[in-house]
Design a protein around this motif. Structure first.
Motif, mmCIF file in Angstrom:
data_model
loop_
_atom_site.group_PDB
_atom_site.id
_atom_site.type_symbol
_atom_site.label_atom_id
_atom_site.label_comp_id
_atom_site.label_asym_id
_atom_site.label_seq_id
_atom_site.Cartn_x
_atom_site.Cartn_y
_atom_site.Cartn_z
ATOM 1 N N SER A 137 49.008 49.414 51.635
ATOM 2 C CA SER A 137 47.984 50.031 50.797
ATOM 3 C C SER A 137 46.846 50.710 51.560
ATOM 4 O O SER A 137 46.057 51.419 50.944
ATOM 5 N N ARG A 157 48.495 38.476 47.510
ATOM 6 C CA ARG A 157 48.598 38.741 48.949
ATOM 7 C C ARG A 157 49.689 37.888 49.602
ATOM 8 O O ARG A 157 50.128 36.887 49.040
ATOM 9 N N CYS A 198 50.342 46.680 43.147
ATOM 10 C CA CYS A 198 50.575 45.937 44.388
ATOM 11 C C CYS A 198 51.960 46.330 44.907
ATOM 12 O O CYS A 198 52.977 45.842 44.415
ATOM 13 N N GLU A 220 53.716 45.592 47.528
ATOM 14 C CA GLU A 220 54.624 44.581 48.091
ATOM 15 C C GLU A 220 55.232 43.716 47.006
ATOM 16 O O GLU A 220 56.429 43.398 47.043
ATOM 17 N N THR A 280 45.987 45.796 43.597
ATOM 18 C CA THR A 280 45.841 44.658 42.686
ATOM 19 C C THR A 280 44.993 43.516 43.252
ATOM 20 O O THR A 280 44.211 42.891 42.530
ATOM 21 N N CYS A 281 45.124 43.254 44.558
ATOM 22 C CA CYS A 281 44.411 42.098 45.127
ATOM 23 C C CYS A 281 42.895 42.279 45.052
ATOM 24 O O CYS A 281 42.147 41.294 45.059
ATOM 25 N N LYS A 334 43.242 49.042 49.191
ATOM 26 C CA LYS A 334 42.806 47.924 50.045
ATOM 27 C C LYS A 334 42.939 48.348 51.509
ATOM 28 O O LYS A 334 44.023 48.716 51.948
ATOM 29 N N SER A 388 45.753 47.442 55.065
ATOM 30 C CA SER A 388 47.071 46.939 54.678
ATOM 31 C C SER A 388 48.175 47.907 55.103
ATOM 32 O O SER A 388 48.034 49.117 54.930
HETATM 33 S S1 SF4 Z 1 50.285 45.175 49.088
HETATM 34 FE FE1 SF4 Z 1 48.298 46.090 48.678
HETATM 35 S S2 SF4 Z 1 47.740 45.344 46.652
HETATM 36 FE FE2 SF4 Z 1 49.395 44.039 47.404
HETATM 37 S S3 SF4 Z 1 48.341 42.343 48.340
HETATM 38 FE FE3 SF4 Z 1 48.759 43.824 49.955
HETATM 39 S S4 SF4 Z 1 46.887 45.040 50.051
HETATM 40 FE FE4 SF4 Z 1 46.832 43.967 48.120
#
Ligand code: SF4
Length: 347
Positions: free
Chosen positions: A141, A50, A75, A77, A42-43, A135, A138
């Motif tokens: 992700s 985030r 997302c 998280e 999503t970010c 992303k 992460s």
């Molecule tokens: S969990 Fe994934 S989608 Fe959510 S902010 Fe972190 S990198 Fe972005």
């Protein structure tokens, strides 16, 4: 129309021909295909999800690729119930089976993330995704090379984000990429080609689930497959030849598996040059010696990576039309989607 490509390629003429071809192919292909559904972190779409309340907007994904696809944002998280902003997290322990832990207060979020992710991937089956863009870096992700900390607090870039791992295990054949890697023209071309092929395959099956669908699809994609892997091209030819002997579901499953495995392998100038020579064989007898010489020169320039693939492809396309070659006319390799076509300016 006569095309003259001198020893140094006549770039201006070729440019006009390429532009005409983009326009001609673009209209038909755009009308024929619905938007492709892609999952995305999503970010990357610019949403402030985030840990620090920010985003990681990627303009290529939103403004360029976004014209051709419909995104399904995920997302992990936030969707597993964590707030924005929140404490940052990282992976620690065994890189093959790490724990997801908050960086400062050391709360273990592993069970929470895993139980949410296992439910979410089942929900995502209904969306008919043709791929996912993750992303990078992460702990939730990232697709690869995510930092995992050992017991001494030392990081090694060996991990996979917790949601990304569960997603890829659940959908092993779906094309996946990270936003950073998509800035590399070759990786980008490969990913985009795979999502378009998967979409076409699903659309073909949705129209008619019979053996003829596989035969027709394979016939149209033969040269594209050959450009990725001569080995898979041969295996798929044998599979299609045995189509009548197999239960239909097995045929579809096996064909799709080999197809997606083949397309994961990168094309190279050598493999593409092999396909171009193969195509030339279809109208070799009809070409004048001047035309033959011209085509061989352009192919050689491409093989030496002096010019991009679009140049010999456009010239071949011209001869296919001029000499009315029916088998080559229907090849997806020669008639890609406009976005796939533009990518050939860079490979
Ligand atoms: S969990 Fe994934 S989608 Fe959510 S902010 Fe972190 S990198 Fe972005």
């Amino acid at each position: 129309m006569a095309i003259r490509v001198s020893q140094a390629v006549d770039r201006q003429k070729m440019k006009s021909l390429v532009e005409a071809k983009v326009t001609e192919i673009g209209i038909g292909a755009m009308q024929a295909m619905e938007k492709i559904k892609l999952g995305i972190s999503t970010c990357l779409l610019g949403q402030n999800v985030r840990y620090d309340g920010g985003h990681k907007l990627d303009r290529f994904l939103t403004d360029t690729l976004g014209q051709y696809v419909e995104y399904v944002p995920v997302c992990p998280e936030v969707e597993c119930g964590l707030p924005v902003p929140r404490e940052s997290m990282h992976l620690e322990g065994d890189p093959e089976s790490p724990r997801l832990v908050t960086s400062r207060t050391k709360q273990d979020m592993t069970e929470r993330m895993v139980s949410w992710a296992e439910r979410r991937v089942v929900e995502l089956e209904r969306d008919g995704l043709c791929g996912f863009i993750f992303k990078s870096d992460s702990p939730s992700s990232g697709m690869e090379r995510v930092k995992v900390y050992d017991s001494k607090g030392m990081p090694a870039k060996k991990g996979v984000g917790m949601f990304a791992r569960i997603f890829m295990d659940h959908f092993p054949l779906l094309p996946v990429e990270e936003e950073g890697r998509l800035h590399d023209p070759k990786l980008r071309e490969n990913f985009i080609e795979r999502i378009f092929v998967l979409k076409r395959w699903r659309e073909a099956l949705a129209k008619k689930e019979n053996r003829g669908t596989v035969v027709d699809f394979h016939t149209m994609h033969k040269l594209l497959i050959l450009s990725h892997s001569p080995k898979h091209y041969q295996a798929m030819g044998k599979l299609v030849a045995r189509a009548k002997e197999m239960p239909l579901k097995d045929l579809f499953r096996q064909y799709q598996t080999i197809l997606m495995e083949a397309l994961q392998l990168k094309t190279t100038p050598k493999k593409n040059a092999n396909v171009l020579m193969h195509m030339m064989g279809y109208f070799k007898e009809q070409l004048s010696s001047d035309e033959k010489q011209e085509l061989l020169e352009v192919m050689d320039h491409y093989r030496q990576e002096v010019i991009p693939l679009i140049v010999p492809m456009t010239l071949i396309h011209h001869y296919v039309r001029k000499y009315d070659q029916p088998y080559l006319k229907q090849q997806v390799y020669l008639n890609p989607h406009p976005l796939e076509l533009q990518l050939r300016n860079h490979v």
